[in-house]
Design an enzyme around this catalytic site. Structure first.
Site: not given
Lengths: 282, 326
Positions: A149, A226, A260
């Protein structure tokens, strides 16, 4: 550069340790996790740097990702720093989860009140490797970077801005084009000011377009389910298009059903460790 | 009948691998004696001819087949090997394999060596001369294409390793179809040595050619498409208006993968031991994808074209370092 050991746990015949030190770049005490594989007892090992995402500390990766077995098998030292300076008492640093504490975005801030402490770019690029190489049995020529991320964004920009420094790079659900997404606009606006031309130096997609001299082989995993992908925060298509145009080798895998979370990271971490081992142990 | 004055006679120009009976009569002014008992001899066979175009090998073995040059069957065959060294006595036979019943043998060899292999046929009369030897390199894996499996629209060029397709009109066309050939997919199988361990080969492709390359079981349906069933695994390249698209197909399913640099030379690593089939961009040593599959039977390389174009196959290549990806 005094290091204080905070914890040590034996894991797959190596050791997962956490250290604390006084950072000169960040002007505060910083912790980092370091996994020393069994091979480190008898020889120098390559180092793989993991950069975590928003809200993480040095703990999340070392407790949730399940990387130790693969790191032990391939003889890699894995370093997991924190995601921002801590305890600096800057006004507003704890107001949002996507800016300030736990959200350093791996930049060197130029705006007040952040510019004194929020220098994560220089910390990761220079201070931390120097500290690691001085205190642990590392091979300073063999270094790679990966992350998740915001840390994925970090991995991409460190690799693109420092050709030749990292042997390999990979990312999980990276923020590929921060100047185009809400997270990036908020963070860069706050740390770098309103002149958006200054943001481009920290945007992986922009960096590919402007200095495409990368011979690195990028591996990117992205969960199809996600929520941040569908919210337009990650924008991998922009990065892929830029790399296709500039002939930078990328293998991008869209993983059906994955989100995620660290459950997603744990599923594919072995593939990433092997990807790095191929280059670090060559 | 031969007239001789001595008590011995040499008979020449006999046919090989043939049984003859000989008898003798004595002759004087009073007439011919009754014939002697018959002596039966069998002439030795002709040396076989090794099918050089059908040799298959890998780092640790070779599969050699040959044909007999005699009409009648022989008793057995014998294979002789010599490992070539740089020394002067390089061509000494180092190993013989005897009692081979059929015209084929799988020989265990050592890696990165060169061997001369020849065959003799044997019958009651003895052994034939040695066949013309063949040279085998145990560097990498070497296979040939199985012409019998080729779709009628697929041509194999003279080098034996380039396949081409000119036009796709009507793939289920009127050209002769043999029992073993692909009927819809414009494809062909290779003949890979049925031997465990690792095998590596490369395929050179052109940027505007759509193809499928990978492996398949011998009995993969000839009316099917490579990758669409559970007996084949392949990498597929399709060109869409906006980009190159890559699929890694097995049982009709593919992961969703984007590759930014269209590979021009694809390395394929088949690893029976670790149950993997991996694809690489060989020019930049980039790993593309790995199927994890326990192959229940031996497989063969497979190739198919979906647009007019050519594929060039390269084999006999030592495994590059990038394939050390475990």
């Amino acid at each position: 550069m005094a290091l204080k050991q905070v914890s040590s746990n034996k894991c797959f015949e190596g050791f997962q340790k956490v250290f604390e030190h006084d950072s000169t770049e960040l002007k505060c005490k910083m912790k980092f996790g370091i996994y020393l594989p069994p091979k480190a007892e008898t020889g120098k090992c390559p180092v793989l740097y993991w950069l975590s995402g928003l809200t993480c500390t040095e703990q999340n990766f070392i407790t949730k990702a399940g990387f130790h077995q693969a790191a032990a098998e391939h003889g890699l030292i894995v370093v997991a720093p924190d995601t921002s300076p801590r305890g600096c008492n800057i006004e507003g640093e704890d107001e949002s989860w996507d800016f300030g504490t736990g959200a350093g975005f791996y930049v060197d801030a130029t705006e007040d009140p952040w510019k004194t402490n929020y220098r994560m770019y220089s910390y990761i690029k220079d201070e931390l490797p120097k500290l690691i190489n001085a205190n642990f049995p590392t091979d300073p020529e063999r270094m790679s970077v990966f992350g998740h991320s915001m840390g994925g964004h970090g991995a991409l920009i460190f690799a693109l801005k420092n050709p030749g420094k990292y042997k390999s790079v990979s990312a999980f659900a990276p923020i590929c084009n921060p100047i185009q997404c809400q997270w990036g606009k908020k963070a860069f606006g706050g740390y770098l000011g309103s002149d958006t031309s200054k943001w481009e130096a920290y945007d992986a997609t922009q960096l590919v377009k402007s200095c495409p001299d990368s011979h690195l082989d990028f591996l990117i995993d992205q969960g199809k389910d996600d929520q941040f992908l569908s919210a337009g925060q990650l924008l991998p298509d922009n990065f892929i298009a830029a790399c296709t145009e500039r002939k930078i080798p990328v293998v991008f895998r869209l993983q059906q059903g994955y989100d995620h979370s660290y459950f997603f990271i744990a599923t594919f971490i072995n593939d990433h460790i092997k990807h790095h081992a191929k280059y670090l142990n060559a | 009948m031969l007239k001789v004055k001595e008590t011995y006679c040499t008979i020449t120009n006999l046919l090989p691998n043939t049984q003859y009976e000989f008898w003798v009569s004595a002759l004087n002014a009073s007439g011919i004696s009754p014939p002697s008992e018959r002596a039966v001899y069998v002439t030795a066979p002709s040396p076989p001819a090794i099918k050089t175009k059908k040799i298959r090998s890998c780092e640790n073995a070779a599969l050699v087949c040959w044909e007999s040059r005699d009409i009648n069957p022989v008793d057995s065959y014998m294979v002789e090997l010599s490992k070539l060294t740089d020394e002067e006595n390089g061509d000494i036979i180092t190993e013989s394999i005897i009692g081979i019943p059929n015209c084929e043998v799988l020989i265990h060899l050592q890696p990165t060596q060169r061997y001369h292999i020849s065959v003799r046929a044997l019958n009651l009369g003895g052994s034939s001369e040695r066949s013309e030897p063949v040279l085998i390199h145990t560097t990498g894996t070497y296979f040939c294409l199985n012409e019998d499996t080729a779709h009628p629209l697929l041509a194999i060029l003279d080098d034996g390793f380039t396949i081409a397709c000119d036009e796709l009109e009507n793939p289920e066309c009127d050209l002769p179809i043999y029992d073993n050939s692909f009927t819809r997919c414009i494809g062909i199988l290779g003949s890979l040595i049925p031997f465990p361990g690792k095998h590596y080969w490369e395929v050179e492709v052109e940027e505007d050619t759509e193809y499928r390359i990978g492996v398949a079981f011998e009995n993969t349906p000839r009316h099917g498409y490579l990758g669409a069933n559970n007996s084949s695994w392949c990498m597929r390249h399709i060109i869409t208006p906006s980009r190159h698209k890559y699929e890694f197909l097995h049982s009709g399913m593919t992961p969703d993968i984007r590759i930014t640099i269209p590979p021009r030379r694809i390395g394929i690593l088949l690893d029976y031991e670790n149950c993997k089939l991996s694809f690489f961009n060989a020019d930049i040593a980039q790993h593309l994808y790995t199927f994890n599959s326990r192959f229940q039977h031996f497989v063969h390389p497979c190739f198919a074209l979906e647009t007019p174009g050519i594929l060039r196959i390269h084999n006999g290549i030592a495994m590059p370092l990038c394939t050390a990806f475990p």
